[in-house]
Scaffold this motif. Structure first.
Motif, PDB file in Angstrom:
ATOM      1  N   VAL A  17       0.921  -1.146   0.436  1.00  0.00           N
ATOM      2  CA  VAL A  17       0.316  -0.112   0.113  1.00  0.00           C
ATOM      3  C   VAL A  17       0.776   0.977   0.197  1.00  0.00           C
ATOM      4  O   VAL A  17       1.688   1.648   0.643  1.00  0.00           O
ATOM      5  N   TYR A  18       0.786   1.819  -0.567  1.00  0.00           N
ATOM      6  CA  TYR A  18       1.494   3.318  -0.514  1.00  0.00           C
ATOM      7  C   TYR A  18       0.784   4.427  -0.595  1.00  0.00           C
ATOM      8  O   TYR A  18      -1.209   4.260  -0.677  1.00  0.00           O
ATOM      9  N   ASP A  19       1.074   5.192   0.989  1.00  0.00           N
ATOM     10  CA  ASP A  19       0.361   6.024   1.299  1.00  0.00           C
ATOM     11  C   ASP A  19       0.852   7.329   0.860  1.00  0.00           C
ATOM     12  O   ASP A  19       1.952   8.184   0.582  1.00  0.00           O
ATOM     13  N   SER A  47      -1.220  -1.326 -17.282  1.00  0.00           N
ATOM     14  CA  SER A  47      -0.047  -0.502 -16.346  1.00  0.00           C
ATOM     15  C   SER A  47      -1.207   0.423 -15.264  1.00  0.00           C
ATOM     16  O   SER A  47      -1.984   0.420 -15.001  1.00  0.00           O
ATOM     17  N   GLY A  48       0.184  -0.107 -13.956  1.00  0.00           N
ATOM     18  CA  GLY A  48      -0.421   0.471 -12.569  1.00  0.00           C
ATOM     19  C   GLY A  48      -0.787  -0.335 -12.229  1.00  0.00           C
ATOM     20  O   GLY A  48      -1.936  -0.615 -10.812  1.00  0.00           O
ATOM     21  N   SER A  49      -1.089  -1.811 -13.013  1.00  0.00           N
ATOM     22  CA  SER A  49      -1.736  -2.634 -12.229  1.00  0.00           C
ATOM     23  C   SER A  49      -0.777  -3.317 -11.254  1.00  0.00           C
ATOM     24  O   SER A  49      -1.071  -4.857 -10.179  1.00  0.00           O
ATOM     25  N   GLY A  50       0.103  -3.749 -10.624  1.00  0.00           N
ATOM     26  CA  GLY A  50       1.030  -3.769  -9.893  1.00  0.00           C
ATOM     27  C   GLY A  50       2.622  -4.487 -10.197  1.00  0.00           C
ATOM     28  O   GLY A  50       3.069  -4.951  -9.225  1.00  0.00           O
ATOM     29  N   LYS A  51       2.606  -5.164 -11.006  1.00  0.00           N
ATOM     30  CA  LYS A  51       3.731  -6.067 -11.813  1.00  0.00           C
ATOM     31  C   LYS A  51       5.320  -5.669 -11.535  1.00  0.00           C
ATOM     32  O   LYS A  51       6.012  -6.225 -10.812  1.00  0.00           O
ATOM     33  N   SER A  52       5.227  -3.925 -11.581  1.00  0.00           N
ATOM     34  CA  SER A  52       6.536  -3.543 -11.104  1.00  0.00           C
ATOM     35  C   SER A  52       6.672  -4.091  -9.736  1.00  0.00           C
ATOM     36  O   SER A  52       7.619  -4.041  -9.176  1.00  0.00           O
ATOM     37  N   THR A  53       5.847  -3.136  -8.675  1.00  0.00           N
ATOM     38  CA  THR A  53       5.661  -3.172  -7.223  1.00  0.00           C
ATOM     39  C   THR A  53       6.359  -5.124  -7.483  1.00  0.00           C
ATOM     40  O   THR A  53       7.373  -4.872  -6.650  1.00  0.00           O
ATOM     41  N   LEU A  54       5.528  -5.856  -7.554  1.00  0.00           N
ATOM     42  CA  LEU A  54       5.641  -7.323  -7.829  1.00  0.00           C
ATOM     43  C   LEU A  54       7.015  -7.695  -7.698  1.00  0.00           C
ATOM     44  O   LEU A  54       7.655  -7.521  -6.747  1.00  0.00           O
TER      45      LEU A  54
HETATM   46  P1  ADP Z   1       2.515  -1.480 -13.385  1.00  0.00           P
HETATM   47  O1  ADP Z   1       3.960  -1.882 -13.303  1.00  0.00           O
HETATM   48  O2  ADP Z   1       1.571  -2.818 -13.811  1.00  0.00           O
HETATM   49  O3  ADP Z   1       2.547  -0.484 -14.841  1.00  0.00           O
HETATM   50  P2  ADP Z   1       2.907  -0.601 -10.598  1.00  0.00           P
HETATM   51  O4  ADP Z   1       3.634  -1.802  -9.735  1.00  0.00           O
HETATM   52  O5  ADP Z   1       4.449   0.240 -11.044  1.00  0.00           O
HETATM   53  O6  ADP Z   1       2.459  -0.784 -11.783  1.00  0.00           O
HETATM   54  O7  ADP Z   1       2.147   0.148 -10.069  1.00  0.00           O
HETATM   55  C1  ADP Z   1       1.021   0.105  -9.660  1.00  0.00           C
HETATM   56  C2  ADP Z   1       0.636   1.087  -8.578  1.00  0.00           C
HETATM   57  O8  ADP Z   1       1.144   1.798  -7.483  1.00  0.00           O
HETATM   58  C3  ADP Z   1       0.457   2.338  -9.337  1.00  0.00           C
HETATM   59  O9  ADP Z   1      -1.411   2.473  -9.056  1.00  0.00           O
HETATM   60  C4  ADP Z   1       0.842   2.890  -9.004  1.00  0.00           C
HETATM   61  O10 ADP Z   1       1.166   5.005  -9.759  1.00  0.00           O
HETATM   62  C5  ADP Z   1       1.090   2.637  -7.477  1.00  0.00           C
HETATM   63  N1  ADP Z   1       3.036   3.327  -7.376  1.00  0.00           N
HETATM   64  C6  ADP Z   1       3.668   2.864  -8.023  1.00  0.00           C
HETATM   65  N2  ADP Z   1       4.845   3.568  -7.719  1.00  0.00           N
HETATM   66  C7  ADP Z   1       5.020   3.900  -5.781  1.00  0.00           C
HETATM   67  C8  ADP Z   1       5.119   4.928  -5.374  1.00  0.00           C
HETATM   68  N3  ADP Z   1       7.126   4.603  -5.090  1.00  0.00           N
HETATM   69  N4  ADP Z   1       4.832   5.773  -4.645  1.00  0.00           N
HETATM   70  C9  ADP Z   1       2.767   6.083  -4.595  1.00  0.00           C
HETATM   71  N5  ADP Z   1       2.482   5.238  -5.335  1.00  0.00           N
HETATM   72  C10 ADP Z   1       3.004   4.086  -6.294  1.00  0.00           C
END
Ligand code: ADP
Length: 238
Positions: A17-19, A47-54
């Motif tokens: 969770v990003y605040d 885009s924004g579905s969480g792939k990079s975060t994972l």
């Molecule tokens: P994807 O790789 O599928 O495009 P991300 O994992 O980059 O998706 O992002 C998932 C969600 O988290 C998006 O809504 C993005 O805006 C949000 N997000 C990613 N990194 C940050 C961050 N450092 N601060 C706030 N929100 C973030």
């Protein structure tokens, strides 16, 4: 090997969770997932579905808010910074969209940055041969095409013989011809070194060269498919 022994990564309720001040963003909304040894896995989704975060959490670059992730028996979510740093150094290679090479160093020296500190590395020459760049050892990044720069970045990532290779949009900045060459290198590394490889892409066609395809939507896993018949990168329609 039993199926469990072939699991490289396992997540349970993985949450991020990003605040942002303007409200909370659930980048990962409780992911339960297994990734397997020697597989090439493609992550797809808007885009924004969480792939990079994972990917960043699997690679120890980022931390989860809740839930668990294991690399084999090692629980990454229980490690402090030093433990995560050691995990990254010993086990993970990263490849990003924009190569991240050091402009003032040659291809060989860029790879050497890693081989100098790794435990059981290839030589920079071996790593660059693996990606088909033996003839570019002493070139600087500015003297290389985008595809060649990305292949140097892959050589740098795999030179320490990592167990996993994590790639975030590795062909995102490339045209179709050089993109295919980069995918061929990734496939070869996966085949020859058995490196478990995860590739984020926006090009859904790339899924056809993967063993496993995972679709993301709104921080969740939507669908998982396995491929019995994988196509060669050269057959991918860009
Ligand atoms: P994807 O790789 O599928 O495009 P991300 O994992 O980059 O998706 O992002 C998932 C969600 O988290 C998006 O809504 C993005 O805006 C949000 N997000 C990613 N990194 C940050 C961050 N450092 N601060 C706030 N929100 C973030």
């Amino acid at each position: 090997m039993s199926p469990e022994e072939q699991v490289v990564f396992r997540t349970e309720g993985l949450t991020k969770v990003y605040d942002t001040g303007g409200g909370k963003v659930h980048a990962l909304a409780g992911i339960d997932l297994r990734l397997y040894a020697r597989e090439l896995t493609v992550l797809l989704g808007p885009s924004g579905s969480g792939k990079s975060t994972l990917l960043n959490i699997l690679g120890g670059l980022d931390r989860a808010t809740a839930g668990h992730v294991w690399f084999r028996d090692l629980e990454l979510t229980s490690l402090r910074e030093a433990g995560l740093t050691r995990f990254r150094r010993d086990h993970v290679g990263f490849v990003f969209q924009f190569y991240n090479l050091v402009a003032s160093l040659t291809a060989r020296e860029n790879v050497q940055l890693v081989t100098d500190v790794a435990k059981n590395p290839m030589t920079p020459e071996e790593a660059l041969e693996l990606v088909g760049l033996s003839h570019r050892l002493d070139h600087f990044p500015a003297e290389l095409s985008g595809g060649e720069q990305q292949r140097v970045a892959i050589a740098r990532a795999v030179a320490k013989r990592p167990e996993v290779l994590l790639c975030d949009e590795p062909t995102g900045a490339l045209d179709s011809k050089t993109g295919v060459q980069v995918l061929e290198v990734l496939r070869q590394v996966n085949d020859d070194l058995g490196t478990s490889t995860v590739v984020i892409t926006h090009n859904a066609e790339i899924r056809r060269m993967a063993h496993r395809v995972i679709w993301f939507q709104d921080g969740r896993v939507n669908k998982i498919e396995t491929n019995d018949t994988r196509i060669a990168p050269s057959e991918i329609v860009w």
